[in-house]
Structure formats: structure tokens, C-alpha cells
Design a protein around this motif. Structure first.
Motif, PDB file in Angstrom:
ATOM      1  N   ASP A  50      35.913  10.326 -29.777  1.00  0.00           N
ATOM      2  CA  ASP A  50      37.096   9.814 -29.336  1.00  0.00           C
ATOM      3  C   ASP A  50      37.281   8.225 -29.798  1.00  0.00           C
ATOM      4  O   ASP A  50      36.186   7.596 -29.767  1.00  0.00           O
ATOM      5  CB  ASP A  50      36.943   9.979 -27.496  1.00  0.00           C
ATOM      6  N   GLY A  51      38.508   8.072 -30.087  1.00  0.00           N
ATOM      7  CA  GLY A  51      38.704   6.545 -30.586  1.00  0.00           C
ATOM      8  C   GLY A  51      38.473   6.413 -31.973  1.00  0.00           C
ATOM      9  O   GLY A  51      38.603   5.291 -32.469  1.00  0.00           O
ATOM     10  N   GLY A  52      38.114   7.464 -32.593  1.00  0.00           N
ATOM     11  CA  GLY A  52      37.811   7.326 -34.076  1.00  0.00           C
ATOM     12  C   GLY A  52      38.823   8.103 -34.883  1.00  0.00           C
ATOM     13  O   GLY A  52      38.631   8.351 -36.256  1.00  0.00           O
ATOM     14  N   TRP A  53      40.031   7.633 -34.345  1.00  0.00           N
ATOM     15  CA  TRP A  53      41.508   8.455 -34.956  1.00  0.00           C
ATOM     16  C   TRP A  53      42.630   7.542 -34.769  1.00  0.00           C
ATOM     17  O   TRP A  53      42.463   6.916 -33.451  1.00  0.00           O
ATOM     18  CB  TRP A  53      41.378   9.963 -34.960  1.00  0.00           C
ATOM     19  N   GLY A  54      43.706   7.867 -35.284  1.00  0.00           N
ATOM     20  CA  GLY A  54      44.755   6.893 -35.005  1.00  0.00           C
ATOM     21  C   GLY A  54      46.021   7.142 -35.969  1.00  0.00           C
ATOM     22  O   GLY A  54      45.997   8.004 -36.973  1.00  0.00           O
ATOM     23  N   ILE A  55      47.173   6.832 -35.582  1.00  0.00           N
ATOM     24  CA  ILE A  55      48.346   6.969 -36.111  1.00  0.00           C
ATOM     25  C   ILE A  55      49.227   5.717 -36.287  1.00  0.00           C
ATOM     26  O   ILE A  55      49.109   4.959 -35.267  1.00  0.00           O
ATOM     27  CB  ILE A  55      49.239   7.980 -35.459  1.00  0.00           C
ATOM     28  N   ALA A  63      42.158   9.053 -23.278  1.00  0.00           N
ATOM     29  CA  ALA A  63      42.629   8.374 -22.335  1.00  0.00           C
ATOM     30  C   ALA A  63      44.426   8.041 -22.339  1.00  0.00           C
ATOM     31  O   ALA A  63      44.765   8.072 -21.375  1.00  0.00           O
ATOM     32  CB  ALA A  63      41.682   7.381 -21.992  1.00  0.00           C
ATOM     33  N   LYS A  64      44.323   7.589 -23.510  1.00  0.00           N
ATOM     34  CA  LYS A  64      45.952   6.959 -23.776  1.00  0.00           C
ATOM     35  C   LYS A  64      46.786   8.214 -23.751  1.00  0.00           C
ATOM     36  O   LYS A  64      47.888   7.972 -23.383  1.00  0.00           O
ATOM     37  CB  LYS A  64      45.887   6.495 -25.081  1.00  0.00           C
ATOM     38  N   PHE A  65      46.433   9.438 -24.063  1.00  0.00           N
ATOM     39  CA  PHE A  65      47.446  10.476 -23.738  1.00  0.00           C
ATOM     40  C   PHE A  65      47.198  10.967 -22.372  1.00  0.00           C
ATOM     41  O   PHE A  65      48.071  11.883 -22.128  1.00  0.00           O
ATOM     42  CB  PHE A  65      46.941  11.657 -24.600  1.00  0.00           C
ATOM     43  N   GLY A  66      46.249  10.778 -21.545  1.00  0.00           N
ATOM     44  CA  GLY A  66      46.238  10.997 -20.152  1.00  0.00           C
ATOM     45  C   GLY A  66      45.717  12.538 -19.996  1.00  0.00           C
ATOM     46  O   GLY A  66      45.907  13.156 -19.037  1.00  0.00           O
ATOM     47  N   GLU A  67      44.812  12.984 -21.041  1.00  0.00           N
ATOM     48  CA  GLU A  67      44.590  14.202 -20.843  1.00  0.00           C
ATOM     49  C   GLU A  67      43.111  14.775 -21.429  1.00  0.00           C
ATOM     50  O   GLU A  67      42.971  14.798 -22.404  1.00  0.00           O
ATOM     51  CB  GLU A  67      45.552  15.287 -21.853  1.00  0.00           C
ATOM     52  N   ALA A  68      42.227  13.930 -20.711  1.00  0.00           N
ATOM     53  CA  ALA A  68      40.945  14.218 -21.112  1.00  0.00           C
ATOM     54  C   ALA A  68      40.607  15.923 -20.971  1.00  0.00           C
ATOM     55  O   ALA A  68      40.760  16.256 -19.661  1.00  0.00           O
ATOM     56  CB  ALA A  68      39.907  13.698 -20.263  1.00  0.00           C
ATOM     57  N   VAL A  69      40.271  16.520 -21.879  1.00  0.00           N
ATOM     58  CA  VAL A  69      40.354  17.958 -22.106  1.00  0.00           C
ATOM     59  C   VAL A  69      38.892  18.627 -21.833  1.00  0.00           C
ATOM     60  O   VAL A  69      37.936  17.994 -22.551  1.00  0.00           O
ATOM     61  CB  VAL A  69      40.795  18.711 -23.060  1.00  0.00           C
ATOM     62  N   PRO A  70      38.374  19.090 -20.671  1.00  0.00           N
ATOM     63  CA  PRO A  70      37.015  19.618 -20.766  1.00  0.00           C
ATOM     64  C   PRO A  70      36.690  20.695 -21.760  1.00  0.00           C
ATOM     65  O   PRO A  70      37.700  21.287 -21.924  1.00  0.00           O
ATOM     66  CB  PRO A  70      36.776  19.973 -19.386  1.00  0.00           C
ATOM     67  N   THR A  71      35.737  20.769 -22.198  1.00  0.00           N
ATOM     68  CA  THR A  71      35.306  21.752 -23.181  1.00  0.00           C
ATOM     69  C   THR A  71      34.032  22.785 -22.740  1.00  0.00           C
ATOM     70  O   THR A  71      33.243  21.990 -22.077  1.00  0.00           O
ATOM     71  CB  THR A  71      34.550  20.966 -24.513  1.00  0.00           C
ATOM     72  N   ASP A  72      34.337  23.846 -22.755  1.00  0.00           N
ATOM     73  CA  ASP A  72      33.479  24.845 -22.268  1.00  0.00           C
ATOM     74  C   ASP A  72      32.277  25.090 -23.410  1.00  0.00           C
ATOM     75  O   ASP A  72      32.721  25.710 -24.603  1.00  0.00           O
ATOM     76  CB  ASP A  72      34.172  26.342 -21.869  1.00  0.00           C
ATOM     77  N   THR A  73      31.303  24.268 -23.170  1.00  0.00           N
ATOM     78  CA  THR A  73      30.430  24.443 -24.304  1.00  0.00           C
ATOM     79  C   THR A  73      29.376  25.616 -24.443  1.00  0.00           C
ATOM     80  O   THR A  73      28.361  26.048 -25.143  1.00  0.00           O
ATOM     81  CB  THR A  73      29.366  23.338 -24.369  1.00  0.00           C
TER      82      THR A  73
END
Length: 76
Positions: A50-55, A63-73
Motif C-alpha cells: 500500500d502506497g507503493g504505486w501511483g498515477i 485509504a485515499k480510495f476509501g476502500e480498505a479491502v479485507p483479504t481472506d487468506t
């Protein structure tokens, strides 16, 4: 050898979803190149921190997208 590299935000896909990316991408290459491509197709799904990519020079986070997606590991 056909090769596809997917870079996705970390912890946004389940193991099942990653498997689907590999399977469907392989099938696409087989559709395009014929059955001979199946045994030689490499698909890489890389998770980017997270934070290692950009446009456009802007670092993006979930967080900027407002969608922290939980992952089923669990892989279920």
C-alpha cells in the motif's frame, strides 16, 4: 513463452481470485496462440505494498480510495 505480469495492491485479492487470474489468463493465451501455449504460459501476480504505486505523479493508497479491502487468506 507467453508471459503476463499483474501488479495489484497488497491484500486486495484472495488466493482464489489470484488463481482465477492465472487460469483465465492462461486460457486467453491458449485462445490466441493455440493449445501449444498452455504448457509454456507464465502468469505472475505481484502484490504491491500500500502506497507503493501511483498515477500521474500521485502516490495512491487504499485509504485515499476509501476502500480498505479485507483479504481472506485462508484460501477458501
Amino acid at each position: 513463452m507467453p508471459f503476463a505480469n499483474f501488479k495489484v495492491p497488497e491484500n486486495t485479492l484472495t488466493p482464489k481470485q489470484k488463481e482465477e487470474i492465472v487460469t483465465r489468463t492462461t486460457e486467453l493465451y491458449v485462445e490466441l496462440y493455440g493449445e501449444r501455449a498452455r504448457d509454456n504460459t507464465m502468469v505472475l501476480v505481484e502484490e504491491v505494498a500500500d502506497g507503493g504505486w501511483g498515477i500521474s505523479g500521485n502516490v495512491l493508497t487504499l485509504a485515499k480510495f476509501g476502500e480498505a479491502v479485507p483479504t481472506d487468506t485462508s484460501g477458501a
